[in-house]
Design an enzyme around this catalytic site. Structure first.
Site, PDB file in Angstrom:
ATOM      1  N   ARG A  57       0.871  -1.190   0.000  1.00 49.52           N
ATOM      2  CA  ARG A  57       0.000   0.000   0.000  1.00 49.52           C
ATOM      3  C   ARG A  57       0.904   1.234   0.000  1.00 49.52           C
ATOM      4  O   ARG A  57       1.290   1.761   1.026  1.00 49.52           O
ATOM      5  CB  ARG A  57      -0.900  -0.023   1.241  1.00 49.52           C
ATOM      6  CG  ARG A  57      -1.794   1.176   1.404  1.00 49.52           C
ATOM      7  CD  ARG A  57      -2.889   1.258   0.384  1.00 49.52           C
ATOM      8  NE  ARG A  57      -3.805   0.122   0.435  1.00 49.52           N
ATOM      9  CZ  ARG A  57      -4.589  -0.222  -0.598  1.00 49.52           C
ATOM     10  NH1 ARG A  57      -4.579   0.465  -1.733  1.00 49.52           N
ATOM     11  NH2 ARG A  57      -5.395  -1.280  -0.488  1.00 49.52           N
ATOM     12  N   HIS A 159       1.006   2.389 -10.557  1.00 47.89           N
ATOM     13  CA  HIS A 159       0.063   2.891  -9.545  1.00 47.89           C
ATOM     14  C   HIS A 159       0.823   3.777  -8.555  1.00 47.89           C
ATOM     15  O   HIS A 159       1.029   3.417  -7.386  1.00 47.89           O
ATOM     16  CB  HIS A 159      -0.568   1.688  -8.830  1.00 47.89           C
ATOM     17  CG  HIS A 159      -1.827   1.996  -8.095  1.00 47.89           C
ATOM     18  ND1 HIS A 159      -1.918   2.988  -7.141  1.00 47.89           N
ATOM     19  CD2 HIS A 159      -3.056   1.446  -8.185  1.00 47.89           C
ATOM     20  CE1 HIS A 159      -3.150   3.000  -6.663  1.00 47.89           C
ATOM     21  NE2 HIS A 159      -3.856   2.087  -7.279  1.00 47.89           N
ATOM     22  N   GLU A 264      -1.603   7.922 -11.798  1.00 48.35           N
ATOM     23  CA  GLU A 264      -1.227   6.582 -12.260  1.00 48.35           C
ATOM     24  C   GLU A 264      -1.242   6.506 -13.784  1.00 48.35           C
ATOM     25  O   GLU A 264      -2.283   6.296 -14.386  1.00 48.35           O
ATOM     26  CB  GLU A 264      -2.222   5.569 -11.686  1.00 48.35           C
ATOM     27  CG  GLU A 264      -2.468   5.722 -10.200  1.00 48.35           C
ATOM     28  CD  GLU A 264      -3.722   4.994  -9.713  1.00 48.35           C
ATOM     29  OE1 GLU A 264      -4.186   4.042 -10.368  1.00 48.35           O
ATOM     30  OE2 GLU A 264      -4.250   5.381  -8.654  1.00 48.35           O
TER      31      GLU A 264
HETATM   32  C1  BG6 Z   1      -6.981   2.836  -8.150  1.00 48.67           C
HETATM   33  C2  BG6 Z   1      -8.393   2.565  -8.581  1.00 48.67           C
HETATM   34  O1  BG6 Z   1      -6.134   2.714  -9.255  1.00 48.67           O
HETATM   35  O2  BG6 Z   1      -6.599   1.876  -7.166  1.00 48.67           O
HETATM   36  C3  BG6 Z   1      -9.309   2.585  -7.364  1.00 48.67           C
HETATM   37  O3  BG6 Z   1      -8.797   3.543  -9.533  1.00 48.67           O
HETATM   38  C4  BG6 Z   1      -8.802   1.631  -6.303  1.00 48.67           C
HETATM   39  O4  BG6 Z   1     -10.624   2.238  -7.775  1.00 48.67           O
HETATM   40  C5  BG6 Z   1      -7.352   1.956  -5.989  1.00 48.67           C
HETATM   41  O5  BG6 Z   1      -9.607   1.760  -5.144  1.00 48.67           O
HETATM   42  C6  BG6 Z   1      -6.716   1.055  -4.943  1.00 48.67           C
HETATM   43  O6  BG6 Z   1      -6.845  -0.276  -5.293  1.00 48.67           O
HETATM   44  P1  BG6 Z   1      -6.326  -1.416  -4.342  1.00 48.67           P
HETATM   45  O7  BG6 Z   1      -6.689  -2.708  -5.002  1.00 48.67           O
HETATM   46  O8  BG6 Z   1      -4.829  -1.234  -4.225  1.00 48.67           O
HETATM   47  O9  BG6 Z   1      -6.998  -1.204  -3.006  1.00 48.67           O
END
Ligand code: BG6
Length: 297
Positions: A57, A159, A264
């Protein structure tokens, strides 16, 4: 030592400035720290798992072969949200350049998470290149369809969790006039706002953003981050705000949404279809620049 390789991480330190470094976790080939002159540029949750038990995260998780949770494709719909690259341990391929220090990581169906490749039985080779400049970080990806017979259908996305001081004082510029899909209200429209500002949860996919449009994150009139994209026509802008952060067990501190914004770059609006034996390349460059407001065409 410009490159330190341990069981779980690779750390690059710039040869002319030991305060500039990047740390990559082999799990997910996730860049989770980028320090420029000792200042951290990326946001990382204090509850992020760095032990391979779940995707990181924070930092720059890699999204492949599917963005979000697909519900229509026969095979891709079987994969979890954001695919399998961020939950597989990549192979460290070594250093390819001394200065700027550059390293590569590889992933293919033979070493990727077997529970996930069982759901998506496809042949592929990914090579991630991480280059640490004195004043930039470049992450490049090559996707090779190693099948002799089948096309490879995929999304790609970096991301990127950018560290900021205060989301309510932050703007994202140079996406004005672009077409977007708002994932929260499930509607598409053209963004008429001159800049993106944040007052609530935001989850938008900007599509077909011109390659020469450099996205800038601006705080109190000063540019904090600039992103240049190669072969990545789309950009997701995401901030989970209060409620969504509370629902994420690995998002800490809960007030952390104030200190991050995800910008992203990706190819997610539609799928790339790579013929057997073909390769596809793309990259993201994070750097500092003057504030440049690009006019709407
Ligand atoms: C983003 C998406 O790229 O990632 C969101 O647009 C999503 O919808 C976010 O909530 C986080 O995703 P994850 O799977 O890492 O919790």
């Amino acid at each position: 030592m410009p490159v330190q390789n341990t069981d779980t991480t690779v750390v690059l330190t710039h040869p002319h400035n030991k305060e500039t470094s990047v740390t990559i976790l082999k799990y997910g080939a996730t860049v989770y720290s980028w320090k420029l002159n000792s200042e951290e540029q990326l946001w990382l949750s204090t509850a992020a798992k760095l032990d391979g038990s779940k995707p990181v995260r924070g930092g720059i998780p890699l999204v492949f072969p599917v963005f979000g949770k697909n519900e229509t494709d026969e095979l891709l719909s079987k994969l979890p949200q954001h695919g399998l690259a961020r939950n597989s341990t990549w192979e460290f391929l070594g250093q390819t350049k001394e200065n700027p220090p550059t390293v590569q990581f590889g992933l293919n169906e033979k070493i990727a998470n077997p529970e996930l490749t069982a759901l998506w039985p496809r042949s592929f080779q990914l090579v991630l290149t991480v280059e640490l400049g004195a004043d930039y970080l470049k992450t490049g990806i090559e996707v090779d369809n190693t099948s002799n017979t089948e096309a490879l259908k995929f999304n790609w996305l970096f991301h990127t969790y950018l560290r900021i001081e205060d989301i309510e004082d932050t703007m994202v510029s140079n996406l004005a006039g672009m077409h977007l899909y708002d994932q929260l209200i499930k509607e598409s429209f053209v963004d008429k706002h001159p800049v993106i500002t944040f007052h609530q949860e935001t989850d938008c996919i900007y599509s077909n953003v011109d390659a020469d449009r450099n996205i800038q994150v601006v705080s109190r009139g000063k540019q904090i981050h600039t992103l240049k994209r190669e072969n990545l026509p789309d950009a997701v802008v995401w901030n989970p705000w209060v409620k969504k952060s509370e629902g994420m067990g690995d998002f800490e501190p809960k007030i952390g949404y104030k200190n991050m914004v995800c910008v992203e770059p990706g190819h997610v609006h539609d799928f790339i279809e790579l013929a057997p034996g073909k390769k596809w390349n793309a990259s993201q460059l994070l750097y500092k620049d003057e504030l440049k407001y690009q006019a709407i065409q």
